[in-house]
Design a protein around this motif. Structure first.
Motif, PDB file in Angstrom:
ATOM      1  N   LEU A 292     -83.567  16.328 111.425  1.00  0.00           N
ATOM      2  CA  LEU A 292     -82.824  16.773 112.598  1.00  0.00           C
ATOM      3  C   LEU A 292     -81.805  15.723 113.028  1.00  0.00           C
ATOM      4  N   LEU A 293     -82.194  14.449 112.972  1.00  0.00           N
ATOM      5  CA  LEU A 293     -81.278  13.368 113.352  1.00  0.00           C
ATOM      6  C   LEU A 293     -80.051  13.342 112.432  1.00  0.00           C
ATOM      7  N   ILE A 294     -80.277  13.505 111.127  1.00  0.00           N
ATOM      8  CA  ILE A 294     -79.159  13.502 110.171  1.00  0.00           C
ATOM      9  C   ILE A 294     -78.215  14.671 110.455  1.00  0.00           C
ATOM     10  N   GLY A 295     -78.781  15.862 110.654  1.00  0.00           N
ATOM     11  CA  GLY A 295     -77.952  17.035 110.922  1.00  0.00           C
ATOM     12  C   GLY A 295     -77.155  16.893 112.203  1.00  0.00           C
ATOM     13  N   SER A 296     -77.809  16.394 113.250  1.00  0.00           N
ATOM     14  CA  SER A 296     -77.127  16.224 114.529  1.00  0.00           C
ATOM     15  C   SER A 296     -76.033  15.165 114.438  1.00  0.00           C
ATOM     16  N   LEU A 297     -76.315  14.079 113.733  1.00  0.00           N
ATOM     17  CA  LEU A 297     -75.322  13.012 113.567  1.00  0.00           C
ATOM     18  C   LEU A 297     -74.082  13.539 112.846  1.00  0.00           C
ATOM     19  N   MET A 298     -74.292  14.290 111.774  1.00  0.00           N
ATOM     20  CA  MET A 298     -73.158  14.800 111.013  1.00  0.00           C
ATOM     21  C   MET A 298     -72.412  15.904 111.775  1.00  0.00           C
ATOM     22  N   GLN A 299     -73.128  16.666 112.591  1.00  0.00           N
ATOM     23  CA  GLN A 299     -72.446  17.635 113.445  1.00  0.00           C
ATOM     24  C   GLN A 299     -71.517  16.910 114.409  1.00  0.00           C
ATOM     25  N   GLY A 300     -71.990  15.789 114.969  1.00  0.00           N
ATOM     26  CA  GLY A 300     -71.153  14.993 115.852  1.00  0.00           C
ATOM     27  C   GLY A 300     -69.930  14.443 115.141  1.00  0.00           C
ATOM     28  N   VAL A 301     -70.120  13.995 113.891  1.00  0.00           N
ATOM     29  CA  VAL A 301     -68.994  13.497 113.103  1.00  0.00           C
ATOM     30  C   VAL A 301     -67.957  14.602 112.901  1.00  0.00           C
ATOM     31  N   ALA A 302     -68.420  15.805 112.589  1.00  0.00           N
ATOM     32  CA  ALA A 302     -67.500  16.929 112.383  1.00  0.00           C
ATOM     33  C   ALA A 302     -66.732  17.245 113.663  1.00  0.00           C
ATOM     34  N   LEU A 303     -67.405  17.196 114.811  1.00  0.00           N
ATOM     35  CA  LEU A 303     -66.721  17.463 116.075  1.00  0.00           C
ATOM     36  C   LEU A 303     -65.648  16.412 116.349  1.00  0.00           C
ATOM     37  N   VAL A 304     -65.942  15.155 116.028  1.00  0.00           N
ATOM     38  CA  VAL A 304     -64.938  14.097 116.184  1.00  0.00           C
ATOM     39  C   VAL A 304     -63.738  14.374 115.279  1.00  0.00           C
ATOM     40  N   LEU A 305     -64.012  14.793 114.046  1.00  0.00           N
ATOM     41  CA  LEU A 305     -62.925  15.089 113.103  1.00  0.00           C
ATOM     42  C   LEU A 305     -62.091  16.278 113.584  1.00  0.00           C
ATOM     43  N   TYR A 306     -62.749  17.283 114.173  1.00  0.00           N
ATOM     44  CA  TYR A 306     -62.002  18.408 114.735  1.00  0.00           C
ATOM     45  C   TYR A 306     -61.019  17.931 115.803  1.00  0.00           C
ATOM     46  N   SER A 307     -61.449  16.954 116.607  1.00  0.00           N
ATOM     47  CA  SER A 307     -60.591  16.468 117.700  1.00  0.00           C
ATOM     48  C   SER A 307     -59.454  15.592 117.202  1.00  0.00           C
ATOM     49  N   LEU A 308     -59.574  15.054 115.987  1.00  0.00           N
ATOM     50  CA  LEU A 308     -58.556  14.145 115.453  1.00  0.00           C
ATOM     51  C   LEU A 308     -57.553  14.814 114.534  1.00  0.00           C
ATOM     52  N   PHE A 309     -57.981  15.873 113.834  1.00  0.00           N
ATOM     53  CA  PHE A 309     -57.115  16.492 112.832  1.00  0.00           C
ATOM     54  C   PHE A 309     -57.006  17.997 113.092  1.00  0.00           C
ATOM     55  N   ASN A 310     -55.793  18.530 113.057  1.00  0.00           N
ATOM     56  CA  ASN A 310     -55.613  19.961 113.258  1.00  0.00           C
ATOM     57  C   ASN A 310     -54.698  20.599 112.213  1.00  0.00           C
ATOM     58  N   GLY A 311     -54.499  19.909 111.083  1.00  0.00           N
ATOM     59  CA  GLY A 311     -53.773  20.510 109.979  1.00  0.00           C
ATOM     60  C   GLY A 311     -54.598  21.608 109.338  1.00  0.00           C
ATOM     61  N   LEU A 312     -53.957  22.569 108.690  1.00  0.00           N
ATOM     62  CA  LEU A 312     -54.671  23.701 108.115  1.00  0.00           C
ATOM     63  C   LEU A 312     -55.691  23.259 107.074  1.00  0.00           C
ATOM     64  N   THR A 313     -55.275  22.421 106.143  1.00  0.00           N
ATOM     65  CA  THR A 313     -56.201  21.930 105.121  1.00  0.00           C
ATOM     66  C   THR A 313     -57.324  21.130 105.746  1.00  0.00           C
ATOM     67  N   SER A 314     -56.992  20.291 106.728  1.00  0.00           N
ATOM     68  CA  SER A 314     -57.996  19.476 107.406  1.00  0.00           C
ATOM     69  C   SER A 314     -59.037  20.350 108.087  1.00  0.00           C
ATOM     70  N   LEU A 315     -58.599  21.438 108.719  1.00  0.00           N
ATOM     71  CA  LEU A 315     -59.538  22.313 109.417  1.00  0.00           C
ATOM     72  C   LEU A 315     -60.492  23.009 108.451  1.00  0.00           C
ATOM     73  N   TYR A 316     -59.997  23.386 107.273  1.00  0.00           N
ATOM     74  CA  TYR A 316     -60.890  23.973 106.267  1.00  0.00           C
ATOM     75  C   TYR A 316     -61.947  22.945 105.837  1.00  0.00           C
ATOM     76  N   ILE A 317     -61.511  21.710 105.599  1.00  0.00           N
ATOM     77  CA  ILE A 317     -62.433  20.667 105.148  1.00  0.00           C
ATOM     78  C   ILE A 317     -63.467  20.360 106.219  1.00  0.00           C
ATOM     79  N   VAL A 318     -63.001  20.189 107.451  1.00  0.00           N
ATOM     80  CA  VAL A 318     -63.920  19.866 108.538  1.00  0.00           C
ATOM     81  C   VAL A 318     -64.881  21.024 108.801  1.00  0.00           C
ATOM     82  N   SER A 319     -64.392  22.265 108.707  1.00  0.00           N
ATOM     83  CA  SER A 319     -65.264  23.429 108.885  1.00  0.00           C
ATOM     84  C   SER A 319     -66.348  23.463 107.811  1.00  0.00           C
ATOM     85  N   GLY A 320     -65.979  23.056 106.588  1.00  0.00           N
ATOM     86  CA  GLY A 320     -66.971  22.969 105.518  1.00  0.00           C
ATOM     87  C   GLY A 320     -68.026  21.917 105.825  1.00  0.00           C
TER      88      GLY A 320
END
Length: 416
Positions: A292-320
Motif C-alpha cells: 500500500l505504501l508503494i502504491g500510494s507513494l507512486m500515486q503521489g509521484v504521478a500527481l506531482v508529474l500531472y502538475s508539472l507537465f501538460n503536453g499531450l505525450t506527457s499526459l499519456y505517459i503520466v496517465s500510464g
C-alpha cells in the motif's frame, strides 16, 4: 460441471476448492459490476428522453454511488452472518429487479430512486463483501485472491459499457436495461448457490490467532486501527479522483479534445487491472502495508508529474504511470483488514473501509470541480490531490513504523 472442484476438492486454504471459488467469485463480481457502470453509458439517452439538463441527468449516478457506499457497509455485516451465497442470491434478485424497474421508470425521479435504493445498494455485494469472503479461503495467496475479485469491477467497466453501447441503438436504453436485469437474475442466482460452503471452525480459529498476533505487533486497538484505515482510504481516494474524474475535461480545456482524455482514462483503467493483480502478488511477498505504501507513494509521484507537465505525450505517459499504481491501492485495505482485524468481522470491517474509499472518490471529484470553478485552472486541484495523498502516506507510514517497532503492548485495548 463448470466448477467441479467446488463439489469434490477438500475445503482447505489455498487449495483447489479455494481457487475454483476464486474464479467463480470473479465471474459473479464482473456480472454484478454492471450496476456501477451502466448509468454512465445511458446518461445521454436518459437526458434526452426526460428532457432535463446535464446536472439533473447526473443525479442517478450520484445516488447510485451513495447506495454502493451504504450497501458495502450493511451487506458486509450481513455477509458475516449468513455467508456470501445467500447475499449474492439476494443481489441477483435485487439488482436484476432494479434494472428492470429502471428500464420501466416513468420519470427521472423514479429512475434516480431505483439507482440509489436498489441498483447501488445491491451492486455493493460485488466489491467489499466478495473480497471479504474470498479472503477466508486463502492464507499464502490471500493478496492475490483479494485483488483478483476486486478486478471484477474494472473488468465490468471494460465489458458492460461496450455491451450497452451496442444495445442502445439496436433495442433502446429501456430494453437494454431490462435485458441486463433478466440476465443478472438468470446467471447470478444459480451461480451463487455454488458458494454455499463456509470456512470450517478450525480455519476461522487459525485465522483469529494469526490476526491477534499481527495486531499485537502493531500495538494499537482494533478501534484505532479501523479509524486509521478509514482515514487513509478516504484520503487516498480523494487524491485518486482528480485524474480519474477530471482527465477528460482537463484535456478538453488544454485543447487536445475530450477523445484524447477518454483514451487516457481507458489507459488508466486497463493498466489498473494489471496494477491490481500485480499488487496482490507483491502483497503476498512483502505484506499489505508495504504494498500500500508503494502504491500510494507512486500515486503521489504521478500527481506531482500531472502538475508539472501538460503536453499531450506527457499526459499519456503520466496517465500510464498513474494507472499502473492506483489500481492496486483500494484492495490493499481489504488485505490489511484481514491481516490485522478479527476474521469473523471481515465483511463489516472491509465494507466500512471500502465505503470510505468510495466516499473519498465522490468527495474528491466534487472538490476538484469546485476548485476549478474558483480558480479556472486544474493546477490547484492537482495540489489539493497531492496534499490528501500526503495524509494517506503519513497514516500508512506510521502503521508500518508501528509494526517494525513491534508495537507497545500497553497500547492494546480489548477488541471492539
Amino acid at each position: 460441471m463448470v466448477f467441479p472442484a467446488l463439489a469434490s476438492a477438500p475445503r482447505v486454504p489455498d487449495g483447489a476448492y479455494a481457487f475454483a471459488r476464486l474464479w467463480l467469485s470473479l465471474l459473479i463480481a464482473t456480472i454484478l459490476g454492471a450496476g456501477m457502470w451502466a448509468v454512465i453509458v445511458v446518461l445521454p439517452s436518459v437526458q434526452a428522453e426526460f428532457g432535463v439538463d446535464r446536472a439533473a441527468a447526473s443525479l442517478p449516478y450520484t445516488l447510485m454511488m451513495f447506495g454502493v457506499a451504504a450497501g458495502t457497509i450493511v451487506l458486509g455485516r450481513v455477509m458475516d452472518r449468513i455467508g456470501i451465497a445467500w447475499l449474492a442470491a439476494g443481489s441477483a434478485i435485487g439488482l436484476g429487479g432494479g434494472f428492470v424497474l429502471a428500464g420501466l421508470a416513468p420519470s427521472l425521479t423514479v429512475f434516480s430512486a431505483v439507482h440509489g435504493l436498489l441498483i447501488g445498494v445491491w451492486a455493493g455485494t460485488g466489491f467489499g463483501p466478495m473480497m471479504a469472503d474470498i479472503s477466508h479461503w486463502f492464507v499464502k495467496r490471500r493478496g492475490f485472491a483479494v485483488v483478483v475479485v476486486a478486478s471484477g469491477n474494472y473488468i465490468a467497466g471494460t465489458i458492460w459499457p461496450l455491451v450497452i453501447k451496442w444495445g442502445i441503438p439496436a433495442f433502446g436504453w429501456r430494453t437494454t436495461y431490462i435485458g441486463i436485469g433478466v440476465f443478472m437474475a438468470l446467471t447470478v442466482l444459480p451461480l451463487s448457490l455454488l458458494l454455499r460452503g463456509r470456512p470450517s471452525t478450525q480455519m476461522m480459529a487459525a485465522a483469529e490467532a494469526a490476526t491477534e498476533a499481527a495486531r499485537a505487533d502493531v500495538g494499537i486497538s482494533p478501534r484505532l486501527l479501523i479509524t486509521l484505515l478509514v482515514a487513509a482510504g478516504f484520503s487516498c481516494c480523494v487524491a485518486m479522483s482528480m485524474p480519474q474524474v477530471h482527465i477528460v475535461a482537463y484535456c478538453g480545456d488544454l485543447g487536445y479534445g475530450v477523445a484524447r482524455g477518454a483514451e487516457m482514462l481507458s489507459l488508466m483503467l486497463a493498466l489498473g487491472i494489471v496494477s491490481r493483480i500485480g499488487s496482490g502478488v507483491v502483497a503476498d511477498r512483502i505484506g499489505g502495508s508495504a504494498t500500500l505504501l508503494i502504491g500510494s507513494l507512486m500515486q503521489g509521484v504521478a500527481l506531482v508529474l500531472y502538475s508539472l507537465f501538460n503536453g499531450l505525450t506527457s499526459l499519456y505517459i503520466v496517465s500510464g504511470i498513474f494507472g499502473l499504481f492506483q489500481g492496486g491501492i483500494v484492495p490493499m485495505y481489504a488485505v490489511l483488514c484481514r491481516e490485522l482485524l478479527p476474521p469473523r468481522e471481515a465483511g463489516a470491517k472491509i465494507g466500512l473501509v471500502v465505503s470510505s474509499t468510495i466516499l473519498g472518490m465522490a468527495f474528491g471529484g466534487y472538490v476538484s470541480g469546485l476548485i476549478f470553478d474558483l480558480t479556472s485552472s486544474y493546477r490547484v486541484a492537482f495540489l489539493n490531490g497531492i496534499l490528501w495523498n500526503l495524509l494517506n502516506l503519513a497514516a500508512v507510514s506510521w502503521l508500518i513504523f508501528r509494526r517494525r517497532q513491534g508495537g507497545r503492548p500497553e497500547l492494546l485495548s480489548p477488541a471492539v
